[in-house]
Design an enzyme around this catalytic site. Structure first.
Site, mmCIF file in Angstrom:
data_model
loop_
_atom_site.group_PDB
_atom_site.id
_atom_site.type_symbol
_atom_site.label_atom_id
_atom_site.label_comp_id
_atom_site.label_asym_id
_atom_site.label_seq_id
_atom_site.Cartn_x
_atom_site.Cartn_y
_atom_site.Cartn_z
ATOM 1 N N LYS A 140 0.866 -1.182 0.000
ATOM 2 C CA LYS A 140 0.000 0.000 0.000
ATOM 3 C C LYS A 140 0.898 1.225 0.000
ATOM 4 O O LYS A 140 2.106 1.111 0.222
ATOM 5 C CB LYS A 140 -0.904 0.017 1.232
ATOM 6 C CG LYS A 140 -0.138 -0.181 2.552
ATOM 7 C CD LYS A 140 -1.060 -0.276 3.756
ATOM 8 C CE LYS A 140 -1.690 -1.631 3.954
ATOM 9 N NZ LYS A 140 -3.125 -1.675 3.748
ATOM 10 N N ARG A 141 0.318 2.407 -0.217
ATOM 11 C CA ARG A 141 1.107 3.618 -0.121
ATOM 12 C C ARG A 141 1.763 3.707 1.251
ATOM 13 O O ARG A 141 1.239 3.208 2.250
ATOM 14 C CB ARG A 141 0.203 4.841 -0.337
ATOM 15 C CG ARG A 141 -0.119 5.107 -1.779
ATOM 16 C CD ARG A 141 1.120 5.385 -2.596
ATOM 17 N NE ARG A 141 1.624 6.719 -2.368
ATOM 18 C CZ ARG A 141 1.543 7.717 -3.255
ATOM 19 N NH1 ARG A 141 0.991 7.515 -4.433
ATOM 20 N NH2 ARG A 141 2.026 8.911 -2.975
ATOM 21 N N LYS A 194 -0.822 4.452 8.158
ATOM 22 C CA LYS A 194 -0.964 3.038 7.777
ATOM 23 C C LYS A 194 -0.028 2.138 8.604
ATOM 24 O O LYS A 194 -0.209 0.941 8.671
ATOM 25 C CB LYS A 194 -0.685 2.857 6.287
ATOM 26 C CG LYS A 194 -1.723 3.536 5.375
ATOM 27 C CD LYS A 194 -1.366 3.349 3.894
ATOM 28 C CE LYS A 194 -2.227 4.207 2.969
ATOM 29 N NZ LYS A 194 -3.511 3.569 2.621
ATOM 30 N N LYS A 226 -8.882 -7.406 -1.765
ATOM 31 C CA LYS A 226 -8.214 -8.202 -2.800
ATOM 32 C C LYS A 226 -7.482 -9.374 -2.172
ATOM 33 O O LYS A 226 -7.516 -10.504 -2.684
ATOM 34 C CB LYS A 226 -7.225 -7.326 -3.588
ATOM 35 C CG LYS A 226 -7.911 -6.221 -4.378
ATOM 36 C CD LYS A 226 -6.957 -5.086 -4.792
ATOM 37 C CE LYS A 226 -7.771 -3.863 -5.243
ATOM 38 N NZ LYS A 226 -6.948 -2.650 -5.389
#
Ligand code: B1H
Length: 812
Positions: free
Chosen positions: A548-549, A554, A660
């Site tokens: 992910k970024r 995060k 996903k």
């Protein structure tokens, strides 16, 4: 229906021989070359055109069917689209994969070799851009008349490389060899103004004349968006900026001032030059606002042009049109539609405002204050003077409405105003987006709830019915079928057919196979084969992925503290019964986001230290996969055992990588954040590794004063991990990371550390029991059908867009 018959065109053949004929013909007539002298690029282009042709008839029938039925249209406005590689997708969606594989042999190359030349258009940053691509895919699959509008950036999201373990950026000149998937439509070009001033119009209090100081042309081209298992082929229309004829200064040119002669044209073309690489962090640059207005102005004029082809009465506009704003980036479309209606089409203000409000809907994708866009009033005034006047009038009328509801509540009026008055006066785009739309939605249950309770609380008070949730989803075609063919085949075999690909709830049928030993065995074999293909490390090791970024919220740094702790544990007990792990990170950091780049640097330093340590290396490997993009995601996701979704609760609006990965049988370790909550509710608590504070606990902790040092002092392993960074164990890298964690730790990494480690222990206990792990993996896939973007689109269609599908007749 076959539109070709009418003009005497032959139908394209469906056999491998016929496909091969057309391939050779493309090579000869369109590339001007022969099999003997074809370059790899020629082969790729010829194949792309042959595949594209096989969608052309469906596209023509779609346009005809839509035109004939004059339906209500969905227009999706987005500054970003991460469409992913096109060749493989279009082979699948045109049903020509097998014949193409056979036919390309004549070129002396395999289909896979040719597919390797397919460059993805990286016209987006991350989740928001990929969501746009998944939604247009599902709109076509659900037969919804829709057009996606965006910008055709010359340079997409930068290419990431690692230089000495640090991120470096290179330009992404994605279409420098051309783009065979794109249809230019110069006839539909639009003219966009900037700067200048406004003048009153005699006899009209609300109409004005805007005399722009700069004129730029928008030239559209489109890419095909085929539906899966249906006839519909929609389009994404992308605008590219061009200088007008007047921008070339012939007199200067004649005077030998060549650079000066083109400087205005260069300035114009800069508007679509490059994508801003700042996911969820706002950078208030003038060029960015120009991009936003350029997208909105071109798209609205195109929407109006299309409306007027079939309709006359403005009263019908909002019934025939819904415009979905993908975050606030296209919010200037609201005052722009007002300007077009009032100034150019002479619709009176009240009627124009009613049309506008009924036309737009707004999706919010964040809760982070720094991602809520605002623009300085003075910038607006200079760049878009007429729009600022319109915004002021909208605001005045809106604040009257607030005053009527809450008489005397001046504090509320100040909070809700579209113009922020703290310090420099700024236009609050989210407020404008809420005021000018009929519906506002968040992207996961928790996110929508927090929007109503926090950032948009006052608006939810005023208009409770306006606020909705539409949980994100992902394309099962791209992220299961194309990304993971082995698993797709096994699923189809288990379920009896492949109808799950556009009816993803059918995956629930796998539940009864979760206890079937031979099915489980094959499930495990698929995962292993995918890991062998990925070649990130030992395919029998637990493959732990965080893709992910890079953003502090995060918490890649939390994952890293776990890795460092494992490193110390193994060194302290080299003969322990350790579970071998491959920890794979991938993701880009915004080029100006130094803290995120420091984390990347530290990951690579830790990885190198571990790789060089003969005691630890047999059990632990850290891999940083460069240049994360859709194509790379499609390779990593099928190989993942463990999905890291460890953001601080209340910060990740939804996440879509989490979906996903779950669909591909990875088990999530995660916080109660974004869509994790909904994944856990569906796959079951026992099939999800939960840890950490929830959003309310986290907010409480921050309100009552959070002291990261207290956690550090109390936890010997945490202390060891941070001290070893500071002591220079990892090539002396990472001081800023440790300092920030010990100093303020904005995202409560240290507070969640122990709980995260405990949960990782549980992961390892489970991994030691392969039957149990596989069962959990199958159940994750079985119960993730809800996360299909087809369901997301059905939700939007029913609750926000109120559109009905239009069936495109088949070829007879
Ligand atoms: C998301 C952005 C974003 N939220 C500003 N906000 C940007 C904001 O270039 N900019 O200025 C670019 C992107 N992106 C993501 O949207 C959320 O963080 C995810 O949680 C969510 O899954 C995704 C799709 O809804």
């Amino acid at each position: 229906m076959d539109l070709r018959q009418g003009i005497g065109l032959r139908r394209l053949g469906t056999t491998a021989d016929e496909f091969q004929q057309d391939l050779l013909s493309s090579l000869y007539y369109r590339r001007g070359t022969t099999v003997e002298s074809a370059s790899p690029r020629d082969a790729y282009e010829a194949l792309a055109m042959t595949v594209r042709d096989r969608l052309a008839d469906r596209r023509a029938r779609t346009a005809a069917a839509h035109f004939a039925s004059n339906p209500r249209w969905v227009y999706y406005l987005s500054a970003e689209y991460l469409l992913g590689a096109q060749l493989e997708q279009n082979l699948l969606y045109s049903g020509t994969g097998e014949v193409a594989a056979e036919a390309v042999k004549v070129l002396g190359r395999s289909l896979e070799e040719i597919e390797d030349l397919d460059v993805e258009p990286g016209l987006g940053n991350g989740g928001l851009g990929r969501l746009a691509a998944c939604l247009v895919d599902s709109m076509a699959t659900r037969d919804i008349p829709a057009v996606g509008y965006g910008i055709r950036y010359d340079f997409g999201i930068f290419r990431q490389t690692l230089e000495g373990g640090a991120q470096a950026e290179r330009p992404d000149d994605w279409a420098f060899q051309g783009n065979p998937w794109e249809f230019p439509a110069p006839d539909d070009r639009q003219t966009v103004g900037f700067y200048g001033h406004t003048e009153p119009i005699a006899g009209s209090p609300t109409r004005k004349r805007w005399l722009p100081g700069e004129i730029v042309l928008g030239e559209p081209s489109h890419m095909l968006v085929p539906g899966y298992g249906t006839e519909t082929v929609n389009i994404v229309r992308l605008w590219r900026a061009r200088g007008s004829e007047a921008s070339f200064d012939l007199s200067r040119f004649s005077a030998g001032q060549y650079a000066e002669a083109v400087q205005e044209a260069v300035r114009a073309e800069n508007i679509s030059k490059v994508l801003y690489p700042d996911d969820s962090t706002e950078l208030g640059r003038e060029l960015r606002l120009k991009q936003q207005y350029f997208l909105c102005s071109c798209s609205l004029r195109d929407i109006i042009r299309r409306f007027r082809l079939r309709n006359e009465d403005w009263d019908d506009f909002a019934d025939k049109t819904v415009i979905q704003l993908n975050d606030t980036h296209p919010t200037i479309a609201i005052p722009e539609l007002m300007r077009l209606l009032v100034d150019e089409y002479e619709v009176d203000w009240d009627k124009a405002w009613s049309i506008t409000r009924r036309t737009f809907a707004y999706t919010c994708h964040t809760l982070l204050p720094e991602a809520l866009e605002t623009w300085p009033v003075h910038l607006f005034e200079r760049l878009l003077p007429r729009h600022l006047e319109i915004i002021y009038l909208i605001n005045m009328l809106f604040l009257r409405e607030v005053e009527a509801h809450f008489p005397g509540d001046t504090d509320r009026i100040r909070r809700m105003s579209i113009i922020g008055e703290e310090g420099e006066r700024r236009v609050r785009m989210a407020h404008l987006a809420v005021v000018g739309t009929e519906a506002v939605n968040g992207v996961a249950e928790l996110h929508s709830k927090l929007l109503r309770e926090t950032v948009l609380h006052d608006f939810a008070d005023l208009w409770p019915a306006k606020f909705q949730n539409v949980t994100n989803g992902v394309s099962p075609r791209r992220f299961v079928k194309l990304a993971n063919p082995r698993l797709s085949d096994l699923i189809s075999e288990g379920l009896g057919d492949d109808s799950w690909l556009n009816d993803l709830d059918k995956l629930a049928g796998l539940e009864r196979l979760a206890g079937d030993a031979s099915f489980a065995e094959r499930w495990r074999a698929v995962k292993r084969a995918n890991k062998v293909d990925l070649a990130a490390g030992d395919p029998d090791a637990l493959t732990d992925v965080m893709i992910k970024r890079f953003h502090e919220y995060k918490r890649q740094q939390l994952k890293l503290l776990h890795v460092i702790t494992m490193y110390h544990r193994i060194r302290a007990n080299p003969t322990g019964d350790w579970v071998p792990r491959v920890v794979l990170f991938a993701g880009k950091a915004a080029p100006a986001y130094h803290a995120a780049k420091s984390i990347i640097r530290l990951i690579n330093a830790v990885g190198a230290t571990i790789a060089a340590d003969p005691v630890v290396a047999p059990y632990l490997k850290v891999v940083f996969a460069e240049n994360y993009n859709v194509t790379l995601a499609e390779r990593i996701i099928p190989a993942a055992d463990l999905s890291e979704q460890i953001s601080l609760a209340g910060k990740e609006a939804s996440g879509t990588g989490n979906m996903k990965l779950a669909l591909n049988g990875a088990i999530t370790i995660g916080t109660l954040d974004g869509a994790n909550i909904e994944i856990r509710a569906r796959v079951g608590d026992e099939n999800f590794f939960l840890f950490g504070l929830d959003a309310y606990q986290a907010a409480d902790m921050q309100i009552h004063g959070y002291h990261p040092r207290e956690f550090y002092d109390r936890d010997a392993e945490l202390k060891l991990a941070l001290d070893s960074i500071t002591a220079g164990t990892f090539a002396g890298v990472g001081h800023e990371v440790a300092e920030s964690l010990l100093g303020w730790d904005e995202y409560l990494t240290l507070a969640d550390f122990r709980s995260y480690l405990d949960s990782q222990e549980e992961v390892e206990q489970t991994w030691r029991d392969p039957e149990r792990w596989t069962r959990m993996s199958i159940l994750n896939t079985a119960h993730s059908g809800f996360f299909s973007a087809d369901r997301t689109v059905a939700d939007y269609a029913a609750r926000i867009w109120r559109v009905a599908p239009v069936t495109v007749p088949r070829e007879d």
